[in-house]
Design an enzyme around this catalytic site. Structure first.
Site, short mmCIF file in Angstrom:
data_model
loop_
_atom_site.label_atom_id
_atom_site.label_comp_id
_atom_site.label_asym_id
_atom_site.label_seq_id
_atom_site.Cartn_x
_atom_site.Cartn_y
_atom_site.Cartn_z
CG ASP A 28 14.16 -20.95 21.45
OD1 ASP A 28 13.86 -21.98 21.87
OD2 ASP A 28 13.47 -20.14 20.80
CD GLU A 50 13.28 -27.69 23.59
OE1 GLU A 50 12.69 -27.21 22.47
OE2 GLU A 50 14.37 -26.41 23.84
CG ASP A 53 9.34 -20.11 26.77
OD1 ASP A 53 10.16 -19.44 26.41
OD2 ASP A 53 8.37 -20.89 25.43
#
Ligand code: MIG
Length: 777
Positions: A403, A406, A487
């Site tokens: 997770d 980025e 999300d």
């Protein structure tokens, strides 16, 4: 920034263009065009594949191997002809013709002379810090792929930026997403081509937004490098695109089962109760995910001694009950000198962390508060990181969920209203001999993190396939990981959007994808949840998840009726697993998507071009889910051919539109005439029993299906331990004939009876001994 606001106006220099060609040279694979300074190279890599490279300075930047799995030299040399006239140079392969004129305008033609990937008036150009190419949009041409994208299916008239961000709160207008995959498929009847824009710098596609009839690709890199892939069918484009960027490895079969996740199941007690609930309620489930609270104070590669005092015991008890455990791993490492936190200590000692241009350690704020970040671009950092997973695999963890990669970083401690930042663009990254800056490799952070996990897990668990899930990635991410769409929200609009999102991922080479079932942020209603579970059954990755502070989203929290619906659709997923596993094998061997928009199989049918709310699971099934509250009827498009209603057996002749009734218990599902669907009995988890009863459900018509099997968990399939059986069905007017081909491959399935169910006609059984036979029904 939402597309709604358009592009901020900045003063920009005019574009320089390439100018007249002075000389042309040819070698075995390429044609080189020398202009006055700039150079253009066109390489023929396959009969349907050319690579175009332009350097404004005359110096080609050395190729880096980040996304491209196949070096130019690794393609076998293909014959092509070169013809020169006064105006143009023509390159002709078995499948396409490429014309380059004296100003370096490129046009391609198929064998029937239909143009594609034709340069527009601007051709190619560059200016301070950017290079670009402009191409024509043909009448009836539509655009797909682009990696992870919100909104609907066709991207005509939109801007698509490739720059990975934490796309929290995304909606239909969001542009940058977690993934950056600069690849598109352009399709019109009879003609289809793909473009892989081989740049990891910030890049952008403008598909006729600025200038109708013209699409543009632009990168903040110094040269232009793109591949033109001729189809014409999407499957051919994806076959070649995944030769360039790689294909996914076959995941363990359990990863195709139902996954349950929440932020967080935050203690051993809670996890045990969850597992018990699934088994007591007879709702199949294979995987439980542990979110960030299993760690000690968000320190990666640790366990909270308070909440998870004995992880090995917990994980092995779960294994005994048929559950695999997946743990989250974030890239941000708690900055904690002299605290005996070995991940930080080792990383610092081996100089693994990203530093600023001035040599200072870069830090930002994430869950563990002040945090530092590994430079995954360096092979030795990936090895170190991969090995750290031992702290998880040694307790029996079988999959890793990456997770925040980025990477997602705040500029001040959580709780303070800060901003999201990224590494300074001039931060040096990569190994010494390939040193670059963050500007070039920002988009690769998630990809290389997933690569480290995937390669590391194979080292640590050398006889078992592992599961990897990542939020961020770049072109080629399919080689290392599955991907979920971050999300999303518990909104009907997000349920609706999930299908085109996943379809465009599949059309970008990433087949193993899913969205959080029920929606991550916000609270689902009972009806939304039921409808979402029906749709979720179709997701290649079927995972329910929900955020901290939201209402619980397990299949049983909405009462008996919804629980029954969830059970029925999860069971349907498990019954279809032999079919779905074969689709995974196809994805692994050909690059085909698992979940497909109808245009994938019907690329000459304009009715499918905008059809975003129906999907195909493999070649045989069309689902037309309900994604609006209170709706029980919907229109369904059935393309050419004969189709059957999965539930009622009713027969339809396509192409046609029908109105179907779908009360909340029903997700409309249709099956192609001649479809052969291998099905398993319901199991509570994928390996509860060997596949000792196989049902072939067949719908009258003409069709063929190659069924793939192996042990589902080891790597032995790589050395021949797999089995395929080809089934065929046709009718001689009176009777239906089912041919069972001889089993191929070295794997022997468990001894079993096969039941052949010819829907609406009758059934027959035989003992599966791998020998060819013929049944008449
Ligand atoms: O700042 O780990 O997308 O799936 O549950 C939020 C907590 C961090 C974002 C992920 C989500 C996950 C959550 N994470």
């Amino acid at each position: 920034m939402p597309q709604y606001f358009g592009k901020l106006h900045t003063t920009k220099q005019p574009w320089s263009t390439i100018g007249a060609v002075l000389s042309i040279q040819r070698d075995e694979r390429s044609i080189h065009f020398e202009c006055d300074g700039p150079r253009l190279a066109i390489k023929v890599l396959a009969p349907n594949l050319i690579r175009v490279q332009l350097t404004p300075t005359g110096e080609f930047i050395p190729r880096r191997s980040w996304a491209v799995a196949l070096d130019d030299a690794d393609w076998s040399v293909v014959p092509f002809e070169v013809r020169e006239t006064d105006e143009t140079l023509e390159i002709e392969t078995e499948q396409m013709r490429v014309c380059v004129d004296r100003q370096c305008y490129i046009e391609c033609f198929d064998k029937a002379g239909r143009p594609f990937a034709q340069d527009a008036e601007m051709g190619m150009g560059w200016r301070m810090g950017a290079t670009a190419a402009w191409k024509q949009i043909q009448t009836d041409e539509h655009f797909y792929g682009f990696g992870e994208r919100t909104g609907l299916l066709d991207k005509l008239a939109e801007l698509q930026t490739n720059w990975t961000v934490d796309a929290l709160d995304y909606g239909s207008l969001t542009d940058e997403m977690y993934q950056a995959i600069p690849f598109l498929i352009a399709l019109r009847p009879e003609v289809g081509y793909g473009i892989f824009f081989n740049t990891t710098f910030w890049s952008q596609f403008d598909i006729g937004a600025e200038q109708p009839g013209v699409w543009r690709m632009e990168t903040r890199g110094g040269d232009l490098d793109y591949y033109i892939i001729y189809g014409p069918r999407p499957e051919q484009i994806l076959h070649t695109y995944t030769q360039i960027t790689g294909r996914m490895p076959l995941p363990p079969r359990w990863a195709l089962g139902y996954h349950q996740c929440r932020w967080s199941y935050e203690s051993e007690t809670e996890v045990r109760q969850l597992a018990r609930d699934f088994r007591d309620r007879r709702i199949p489930c294979d995987v439980i995910h542990l979110d960030i609270d299993y760690m000690r104070g968000f320190r990666v590669f640790t366990w909270s001694p308070k909440r998870f005092p004995d992880p090995s015991k917990l994980v092995s008890d779960l294994v005994r009950d048929g559950f695999k455990t997946v743990t989250i791993v974030d890239p941000g490492i708690k900055h904690e000198p002299e605290a005996d936190y070995r991940v930080f200590d080792q990383g610092l000692e081996h100089n693994c962390f990203v530093r600023q241009a001035d040599g200072q350690l870069f830090h930002g704020y994430v869950w563990p508060d002040k945090a530092v970040f590994p430079d995954f671009l360096r092979p030795e950092v990936r090895t170190w990181w991969g090995d750290l997973h031992k702290s998880l695999t040694s307790t029996g963890v079988a999959g890793i969920w990456n997770d925040m990669n980025e990477p997602s970083i705040a500029d001040r401690p959580f709780g303070d209203p800060g901003n999201k930042i990224w590494f300074p663009l001039d931060a040096p990254q990569g190994p010494d001999d390939e040193r670059t800056t963050h500007t070039e490799v920002h988009n690769l952070y998630g990809l290389t993190m997933a690569q480290a996990a995937s390669v590391g897990l194979e080292r640590l668990r050398p006889t078992e396939r592992s599961f990897v899930l990542t939020r961020s990635g770049y072109a080629g991410v399919q080689r290392w990981s599955s991907v979920w769409m971050g999300d999303n929200q518990s909104l009907w609009e997000h349920l609706e959007m999930s299908l085109p999102m996943l379809c465009n991922m599949g059309l970008s080479g990433v087949a193993f994808v899913g969205c959080d079932i029920g929606g991550f942020a916000g609270n689902a209603t009972a009806e939304l949840f039921a409808r979402w579970m029906q749709v979720g059954m179709l997701y290649p990755l079927m995972r329910g998840h929900s955020a901290l502070t939201t209402a619980r989203h397990e299949p049983w929290v909405f009462g008996d009726r919804v629980e029954r619906i969830c059970r029925e659709y999860i069971e349907l997923r498990y019954r279809l697993l032999p079919y779905i596993y074969t689709l995974f094998w196809e994805a692994a061997t050909t690059g085909a998507p698992i979940l497909r928009p109808l245009l994938y199989h019907f690329p000459n049918d304009l009715n499918t071009y905008a059809l975003y709310d129906q999907v195909m699971l493999g070649p045989s099934l069309i689902a037309a889910p309900i994604y609006r509250p209170g709706v029980e009827y919907r229109a369904v498009y059935l393309p050419a051919g004969t189709w059957y209603d999965w539930w009622s057996g009713e027969r339809y002749e396509g192409s046609t539109h029908i109105l179907t009734h779908a009360p909340v218990e029903r997700m409309p599902l249709y099956v192609r005439a001649g479809a052969i669907i291998p099905m398993a009995p319901v199991m509570q988890y994928t390996d509860e029993h060997p596949l000792d009863q196989l049902t072939l459900r067949i719908w009258p018509g003409t069709g063929e299906w190659q069924f793939y099997e192996d042990d589902g968990h080891s790597f032995e399939y790589r050395t021949g331990a797999w089995a395929t059986t080809t089934y065929r069905v046709h009718s001689d007017g009176q009777q239906t004939i089912v041919e069972i081909g001889a089993r191929e491959g070295e794997w022997t399935p468990p001894s079993r009876e096969v039941r052949v169910e010819l829907v609406g006609v009758g059934e027959q059984c035989f003992q599966d001994d791998g020998i060819a036979r013929c049944l008449t029904l």
